[in-house]
Design a protein around this motif. Structure first.
Motif, PDB file in Angstrom:
ATOM      1  N   LEU A   1      48.187   7.734  16.784  1.00  0.00           N
ATOM      2  CA  LEU A   1      47.302   8.115  15.683  1.00  0.00           C
ATOM      3  C   LEU A   1      48.149   8.547  14.495  1.00  0.00           C
ATOM      4  N   GLY A   2      48.048   7.803  13.417  1.00  0.00           N
ATOM      5  CA  GLY A   2      48.824   8.114  12.213  1.00  0.00           C
ATOM      6  C   GLY A   2      49.994   7.167  12.058  1.00  0.00           C
ATOM      7  N   ALA A   3      50.062   6.494  10.900  1.00  0.00           N
ATOM      8  CA  ALA A   3      51.163   5.563  10.633  1.00  0.00           C
ATOM      9  C   ALA A   3      52.039   6.095   9.509  1.00  0.00           C
ATOM     10  N   GLY A   4      52.290   7.388   9.553  1.00  0.00           N
ATOM     11  CA  GLY A   4      53.232   7.988   8.603  1.00  0.00           C
ATOM     12  C   GLY A   4      54.645   7.839   9.138  1.00  0.00           C
ATOM     13  N   THR A   5      55.504   8.769   8.768  1.00  0.00           N
ATOM     14  CA  THR A   5      56.906   8.682   9.175  1.00  0.00           C
ATOM     15  C   THR A   5      57.031   8.673  10.703  1.00  0.00           C
ATOM     16  N   ALA A   6      56.425   9.661  11.360  1.00  0.00           N
ATOM     17  CA  ALA A   6      56.591   9.811  12.807  1.00  0.00           C
ATOM     18  C   ALA A   6      55.915   8.675  13.579  1.00  0.00           C
TER      19      ALA A   6
END
Lengths: 102, 417
Positions: B13-18
């Motif tokens: 969940l989440g396609a940011g940096t991490a």
């Protein structure tokens, strides 16, 4: 470091926080409060108990958490423990200084 | 006898940096015959968030800090651009805006963001007019336009409460503002004050002692132990619980940072919507098939891209161990590695972890450096600028940075200073 309060020797760190909570008594707390020009009242002790419960339960302490304490609001917290209420109240409560510095 | 093989789902969940780094790490390590990897993010754009510090000062342009996020998601990973409604951890299910997605293993990488509404008067009609953030793309851009026309007055740089993403960023902002106004020839007309809820300017005590000179040198005033109660936007001042007032003409604040609302909606977070996470394994404390990485965790490490990078290496190993029913490694040590811009084309570098405070020394090699720890140098500044390229081309792809290991190394550090 060893500090003597009312003829009782207690272990503290270089900032004056107790390193062994088992050495804490209400009397010691009241003496530490005096060093910060605080005369303890029932309301002060209510906050101190709340802090000790949180620490015992391993819950992190924050000024924000005070809002949800049901004991006092942030404004009163500052009035009771002027000049950095979390730093002062934890010292009186005999628990470690909260680590919010990251 | 037939053996039925069910495909399992790993959902990020989440396609940011991490999240992006985890997708890149895992795609080559999980068996394609057994696992489908999905990554969910409602936004199209991937921002280079460290660049938000430079945008207000016209050092970076808009194009340098944003790209289309999908470009960084590897082939073989299913990219879902949808809003996440809720995580149902009891039933191993994520509700997306167009329907449910079941998971066997979940990685939460939903980050943190500013919550200006947490402080009375912060989010008013003056938001992005005289009261700004620079932690969002919109805020940094609005501030750039404001600074271009700023003729002088009281600039207040302010932190609301800890923890915040990239804890040194507001200090860097103050330093860069000093340089910026010098270059514009109006430094004598700008009064810069730095206001913090902590007891010193730096978030680490040792730094406060050894780097206090920087504020004096740059003529930046310091107000410490300031716990903000409200922004009095009608009278241009911030007021704290002890009734201290700091007046401003231009307020640049770092609002309360909180985890994503989806964490609150799902009942998975603490007071600030951060997910309780094991500090060394990165497994959720409440659900064994949920792992958490980056700003979304509550671990006492800095909320920074470098931390997510080091975490990603440990987490990748732990996910493989978990899948093979082996005990997890308690490996992550809180390692962070941050450049601190000090203005005038110089920067500092700090390298630390959960227990080791930043110290002086050489990095990454003990004697030759070439980077200097906790000491201003032009070389460090180049390092910071080069980092933008490294971010897009190395970091997001999950490629280890040469000579910089996931755990903090004590080599080259003057530990006893």
């Amino acid at each position: 470091m060893i500090k003597t309060i009312k003829q009782v020797e207690i272990q503290v760190n270089d900032e004056g926080y107790l390193t062994d909570f088992s050495q804490w008594t209400k009397e010691i707390g009241a003496e530490i409060a005096k060093e910060h020009d605080i005369e303890m009242t029932d309301q002060h002790w209510e906050v101190i108990s709340w802090i000790q419960e949180r620490v015992a339960a391993n819950d992190p302490l924050s000024v924000r958490g005070i809002k949800k304490s049901g004991v006092i609001d942030i404004k009163q917290f500052y009035e009771l423990f002027p000049g950095g209420p979390l730093k002062v109240s934890t010292k009186i409560a005999g628990v470690p200084k909260p680590k919010s510095c990251i | 006898m037939y053996k039925l093989v069910y495909m399992k789902n790993l959902v990020i969940l989440g396609a940011g940096t991490a999240g992006t780094m985890m997708a890149n790490h895992l795609v080559s390590k999980l068996s394609k015959k057994e696992w489908n990897i999905h990554i969910v993010d409602q936004y199209k754009t991937h921002y280079y968030q460290p660049g938000f510090l430079f945008l207000p000062f016209d050092i970076y342009t808009e194009d340098q800090v944003k790209k289309v996020g999908e470009k960084f998601i590897p082939k073989g990973v299913h990219y879902i651009q949808q809003k996440i409604e809720k995580i149902d951890a009891e039933n191993n299910l994520v509700s997306l805006e167009n329907g449910p997605l079941a998971y066997d293993l979940l990685i939460i990488a939903t980050g943190s963001k500013i919550a200006p509404a947490e402080v009375d008067g912060m989010l008013s009609d003056e938001w992005h007019k005289s009261v700004f953030d620079f932690y969002t793309y919109e805020g940094a851009l609005a501030l750039r336009n404001k600074l271009r026309d700023f003729k002088g007055g009281k600039l207040v740089v302010h932190i609301t409460e800890m923890p915040i993403k990239c804890p040194v960023a507001p200090l860097e902002f103050a330093f860069l503002a000093d340089s910026y106004f010098h270059k514009k020839g109006i430094r004598d007309k700008v009064d810069i004050t730095y206001v913090t809820p902590l007891s010193g300017a730096f978030t680490k005590e040792f730094c406060s002692k050894s780097l206090g000179y920087l504020l004096e040198e740059k003529n930046i005033k310091l107000v410490t132990d300031f716990a903000i109660e409200q922004v009095d936007f009608e009278n241009n001042k911030i007021i704290d619980y002890a009734e201290t007032e700091v007046p401003y003409d231009l307020l640049v604040t770092v609002p309360t940072n909180m985890g994503d609302e989806v964490i609150e909606r799902s009942g998975l977070g603490d007071d600030l919507n951060f997910v309780p996470t094991h500090p060394n394994t990165l497994q959720s404390l409440d659900h064994e098939n949920i792992f958490v990485i980056g700003d979304a965790t509550n671990v006492p490490a800095s909320k920074a891209g470098s931390v997510a990078h080091f975490q990603a290496e440990t987490l990748t190993d732990n996910i493989l161990l978990y899948i093979n029913n082996k005990p997890l490694k308690e490996e992550f040590d809180g390692h962070a590695n941050c450049f601190i811009e000090t203005g005038n084309n110089k920067a500092l570098l700090i390298d630390f972890n959960y227990v080791q405070e930043p110290v002086t020394g050489n990095f990454p090699f003990a004697i030759i450096g070439p980077l200097k720890l906790l000491k201003e140098s032009i070389f460090n500044h180049w390092g910071k600028l080069a980092f933008r390229w490294i971010y897009w081309n190395v970091l997001l792809k999950g490629i280890p940075i040469p000579f910089v290991s996931r755990n903090m190394s004590t080599a080259g550090k003057n530990i006893n200073n």
